[in-house]
Write a protein that holds these residues in place. Structure first.
Motif, PDB file in Angstrom:
ATOM      1  N   TRP A   1      15.305  -7.536 -29.539  1.00 33.19           N
ATOM      2  CA  TRP A   1      15.454  -8.839 -30.175  1.00 33.19           C
ATOM      3  C   TRP A   1      14.134  -9.610 -30.211  1.00 33.19           C
ATOM      4  O   TRP A   1      14.105 -10.756 -30.629  1.00 33.19           O
ATOM      5  CB  TRP A   1      16.503  -9.689 -29.439  1.00 33.19           C
ATOM      6  CG  TRP A   1      17.896  -9.200 -29.621  1.00 33.19           C
ATOM      7  CD1 TRP A   1      18.310  -8.148 -30.394  1.00 33.19           C
ATOM      8  CD2 TRP A   1      19.089  -9.733 -29.022  1.00 33.19           C
ATOM      9  NE1 TRP A   1      19.666  -7.992 -30.312  1.00 33.19           N
ATOM     10  CE2 TRP A   1      20.175  -8.948 -29.478  1.00 33.19           C
ATOM     11  CE3 TRP A   1      19.346 -10.806 -28.151  1.00 33.19           C
ATOM     12  CZ2 TRP A   1      21.485  -9.199 -29.085  1.00 33.19           C
ATOM     13  CZ3 TRP A   1      20.657 -11.043 -27.764  1.00 33.19           C
ATOM     14  CH2 TRP A   1      21.714 -10.246 -28.230  1.00 33.19           C
TER      15      TRP A   1
ATOM     16  N   GLN B   1      23.940  -3.631 -47.277  1.00 30.16           N
ATOM     17  CA  GLN B   1      24.411  -3.388 -45.922  1.00 30.16           C
ATOM     18  C   GLN B   1      24.241  -1.915 -45.581  1.00 30.16           C
ATOM     19  O   GLN B   1      24.582  -1.050 -46.390  1.00 30.16           O
ATOM     20  CB  GLN B   1      25.878  -3.793 -45.822  1.00 30.16           C
ATOM     21  CG  GLN B   1      26.460  -3.678 -44.437  1.00 30.16           C
ATOM     22  CD  GLN B   1      27.878  -4.233 -44.415  1.00 30.16           C
ATOM     23  OE1 GLN B   1      28.091  -5.425 -44.500  1.00 30.16           O
ATOM     24  NE2 GLN B   1      28.843  -3.347 -44.328  1.00 30.16           N
TER      25      GLN B   1
ATOM     26  N   SER C   1      23.484   1.031 -39.618  1.00 31.05           N
ATOM     27  CA  SER C   1      23.035   0.694 -38.261  1.00 31.05           C
ATOM     28  C   SER C   1      21.749  -0.132 -38.301  1.00 31.05           C
ATOM     29  O   SER C   1      21.012  -0.089 -39.282  1.00 31.05           O
ATOM     30  CB  SER C   1      22.783   1.974 -37.461  1.00 31.05           C
ATOM     31  OG  SER C   1      21.576   2.559 -37.900  1.00 31.05           O
ATOM     32  N   PRO C   2      21.476  -0.850 -37.193  1.00 31.04           N
ATOM     33  CA  PRO C   2      20.228  -1.621 -37.118  1.00 31.04           C
ATOM     34  C   PRO C   2      19.013  -0.711 -37.250  1.00 31.04           C
ATOM     35  O   PRO C   2      18.027  -1.077 -37.900  1.00 31.04           O
ATOM     36  CB  PRO C   2      20.257  -2.245 -35.727  1.00 31.04           C
ATOM     37  CG  PRO C   2      21.655  -2.149 -35.240  1.00 31.04           C
ATOM     38  CD  PRO C   2      22.314  -1.036 -35.987  1.00 31.04           C
TER      39      PRO C   2
ATOM     40  N   ALA D   1      18.405  -0.020 -40.846  1.00 33.77           N
ATOM     41  CA  ALA D   1      17.877  -1.223 -41.516  1.00 33.77           C
ATOM     42  C   ALA D   1      16.382  -1.358 -41.244  1.00 33.77           C
ATOM     43  O   ALA D   1      15.592  -1.582 -42.169  1.00 33.77           O
ATOM     44  CB  ALA D   1      18.626  -2.467 -41.038  1.00 33.77           C
TER      45      ALA D   1
ATOM     46  N   ALA E   1      14.593  -6.668 -42.915  1.00 34.50           N
ATOM     47  CA  ALA E   1      15.826  -6.146 -42.305  1.00 34.50           C
ATOM     48  C   ALA E   1      16.399  -7.251 -41.430  1.00 34.50           C
ATOM     49  O   ALA E   1      15.696  -7.822 -40.613  1.00 34.50           O
ATOM     50  CB  ALA E   1      15.498  -4.917 -41.467  1.00 34.50           C
TER      51      ALA E   1
ATOM     52  N   ARG F   1      19.361  -8.091 -38.679  1.00 30.65           N
ATOM     53  CA  ARG F   1      20.250  -7.334 -37.775  1.00 30.65           C
ATOM     54  C   ARG F   1      21.070  -8.272 -36.906  1.00 30.65           C
ATOM     55  O   ARG F   1      20.752  -9.449 -36.789  1.00 30.65           O
ATOM     56  CB  ARG F   1      19.382  -6.506 -36.814  1.00 30.65           C
ATOM     57  CG  ARG F   1      18.587  -5.412 -37.420  1.00 30.65           C
ATOM     58  CD  ARG F   1      17.444  -5.027 -36.493  1.00 30.65           C
ATOM     59  NE  ARG F   1      16.398  -6.042 -36.452  1.00 30.65           N
ATOM     60  CZ  ARG F   1      15.516  -6.180 -35.460  1.00 30.65           C
ATOM     61  NH1 ARG F   1      15.567  -5.390 -34.416  1.00 30.65           N
ATOM     62  NH2 ARG F   1      14.603  -7.126 -35.507  1.00 30.65           N
TER      63      ARG F   1
ATOM     64  N   THR G   1      26.575  -7.483 -39.367  1.00 32.74           N
ATOM     65  CA  THR G   1      26.236  -6.108 -39.762  1.00 32.74           C
ATOM     66  C   THR G   1      24.803  -6.053 -40.275  1.00 32.74           C
ATOM     67  O   THR G   1      24.318  -6.996 -40.887  1.00 32.74           O
ATOM     68  CB  THR G   1      27.166  -5.613 -40.897  1.00 32.74           C
ATOM     69  OG1 THR G   1      27.099  -6.553 -41.974  1.00 32.74           O
ATOM     70  CG2 THR G   1      28.602  -5.481 -40.433  1.00 32.74           C
ATOM     71  N   SER G   2      24.138  -4.912 -40.038  1.00 30.60           N
ATOM     72  CA  SER G   2      22.730  -4.770 -40.423  1.00 30.60           C
ATOM     73  C   SER G   2      22.586  -4.671 -41.937  1.00 30.60           C
ATOM     74  O   SER G   2      23.436  -4.099 -42.614  1.00 30.60           O
ATOM     75  CB  SER G   2      22.150  -3.520 -39.777  1.00 30.60           C
ATOM     76  OG  SER G   2      22.192  -3.679 -38.391  1.00 30.60           O
ATOM     77  N   ARG G   3      21.490  -5.219 -42.416  1.00 28.45           N
ATOM     78  CA  ARG G   3      21.292  -5.215 -43.866  1.00 28.45           C
ATOM     79  C   ARG G   3      19.824  -5.445 -44.234  1.00 28.45           C
ATOM     80  O   ARG G   3      19.042  -5.972 -43.434  1.00 28.45           O
ATOM     81  CB  ARG G   3      22.124  -6.336 -44.496  1.00 28.45           C
ATOM     82  CG  ARG G   3      21.669  -7.707 -44.055  1.00 28.45           C
ATOM     83  CD  ARG G   3      22.719  -8.760 -44.240  1.00 28.45           C
ATOM     84  NE  ARG G   3      23.878  -8.557 -43.384  1.00 28.45           N
ATOM     85  CZ  ARG G   3      24.918  -9.391 -43.317  1.00 28.45           C
ATOM     86  NH1 ARG G   3      24.943 -10.467 -44.060  1.00 28.45           N
ATOM     87  NH2 ARG G   3      25.925  -9.156 -42.516  1.00 28.45           N
TER      88      ARG G   3
END
Ligand SMILES: *Cc1c(COP(=O)(O)O)cnc(C)c1O
Length: 392
Positions: free
Chosen positions: A20, A329, A332-333, A336, A352, A354, A360-362
């Motif tokens: 993070w 989308q 997974s992170p 992304a 990206a 997350r 949801t990752s995108r």
């Protein structure tokens, strides 16, 4: 002796371990559809400057002229020495665009939300908020001391049920919602929300940060898009996205704006907007009204890109959108991040996003009126190659 700051380093380690950890990326040169990062040119699909006005020479010249006339700082709070005729002109121009009785400008959109919400509700009151609302709406709600209940994203039936059970236990009620949801690009169901608010004697604050300048025939935002102009509600927004400047605003009735001038702490106890920011925002607002071609071009790009993203791969869902925010989308992170990095290596900036920012990752792509068809075609080609090579 203990070290009272000793907790910082282990906290940062925890943040890093969770993936993070965030850092800033210095862009050099003017911002626009092409940016320079680490000396490399990248096509920019991460800007909030939807109409390209932040680098429009007329807006830049207005900022310079305002600085030459008034100096760099406004030198005080608006109620003491920080108010200039330019601030009032800007507020009147915002009210004219929104077709409201009046408007007030804050030093940022974040401060507009925090100041407005904390001024109009308190301990005895109820706030009902969309779960995907922007951080500034959430912060204002928490600080206000009101009872805050989130409703599932966009679900007016749930909102109505909550009001049915909770409304009579509280003095005032305020419904909070983004108009364009910033991480998804979809719109709030504004006409339904206004109808429910009317039934349950509730105020509505709609955050037009991503709607102003972009949606509606005259660029007045989502309220205009849905034909809700003139209905009783509180419209807030920012001067920092399609208007290319810095600052926030609230537009509404004379009584509301007068009340905020007397009760919004984030307006009263902070320095007035700088002359450069006010001058730039006013010039940009006039361009939004005088030159609809920028908005038309932006929508032309949205309509071009959206079906091409949808056709990429069944694995990569394009989230429902009605704005220049287009999200792809991914499963997974990690995917992304990999997509974002590979695009960047190929000359395309597409951030990206997350969890925990979103569920949801995108890849979150934003379009600009100043993009060219070449820019968009390069993006689609790069994504087509990538989606073929990545794991599903
Ligand atoms: C950007 C944003 C804000 C904050 O505006 P600033 O002027 O940048 O402080 C508020 N609400 C939403 C939905 C936003 O996207």
């Amino acid at each position: 002796m203990g070290d009272p700051y000793g907790w910082l380093a282990p906290s940062l380690t925890t943040i890093r371990r969770a993936n993070w950890y965030r850092t800033v990326k210095p862009l050099t040169g003017r911002s626009g559809p092409v940016i320079t990062l680490d000396g490399r040119s990248l096509i920019n699909f991460g800007s909030n400057d939807y109409l390209g006005l932040a680098s429009d020479n007329r807006v830049i010249q207005a900022a310079i002229a305002a600085t030459e006339t008034y100096g760099t700082g406004s030198t005080g709070s608006r109620l003491i020495t920080g108010h200039r005729p330019l601030h009032r002109e800007l507020e009147q121009a915002i009210a004219a665009l929104k077709q409201t009785e009046d408007a007030i400008v804050f030093s940022s959109g974040y401060l507009a939300n925090v100041g407005t919400i904390t001024a109009i509700v308190g301990k005895r009151d109820l706030i009902l908020a969309d779960q995907y609302n922007h951080s500034s709406l959430k912060a204002g709600a928490a600080l206000s001391g009101a009872t805050v209940i989130e409703y599932p994203h966009g679900q007016t039936a749930a909102l109505q049920t909550l009001l049915e059970h909770q409304r009579s236990r509280h003095r005032r009620c305020l419904i909070l919602t983004d108009s364009v949801f910033s991480m998804d690009g979809d719109l709030c169901p504004l006409p339904e929300i206004l109808a429910i608010a009317h039934t349950y004697d509730s105020m509505v604050l709609v955050d037009e940060a991503h709607g102003t300048g972009v949606l509606g025939a005259t660029g007045a935002g989502c309220v205009e898009h849905f034909g809700c102009t003139g209905q009783p509600l509180i419209q807030m927004g920012t001067l920092s996205k399609a208007l290319g400047s810095l600052g926030g605003y609230v537009a509404g009735s004379t009584a509301l704006i007068d009340f905020l001038r007397n009760r919004a702490a984030t307006w009263i106890y902070t320095t007035g907007l700088s002359p450069a920011d006010a001058g730039a925002a006013l010039a940009a607002l006039r361009l939004v009204q005088a030159e609809p071609e920028h908005r038309q071009r932006l929508w032309q790009w949205v309509h071009w890109l959206q079906p091409r993203l949808t056709d990429l791969s069944p694995q990569y869902t394009v989230l429902p959108t009605a704005s220049p925010i287009l999200c792809v989308q991914v499963p997974s992170p990690a995917i992304a991040l990999q997509l974002g990095q590979t695009l960047q290596d190929g000359g395309i900036f597409a951030p990206a996003i997350r969890p925990p920012t979103v569920p949801t990752s995108r890849l979150r792509l934003t379009l600009m009126a100043t993009h060219t068809l070449d820019h968009l075609q390069l993006l689609v080609t790069a994504l087509q190659q990538l989606t073929r090579s990545l794991p599903s």
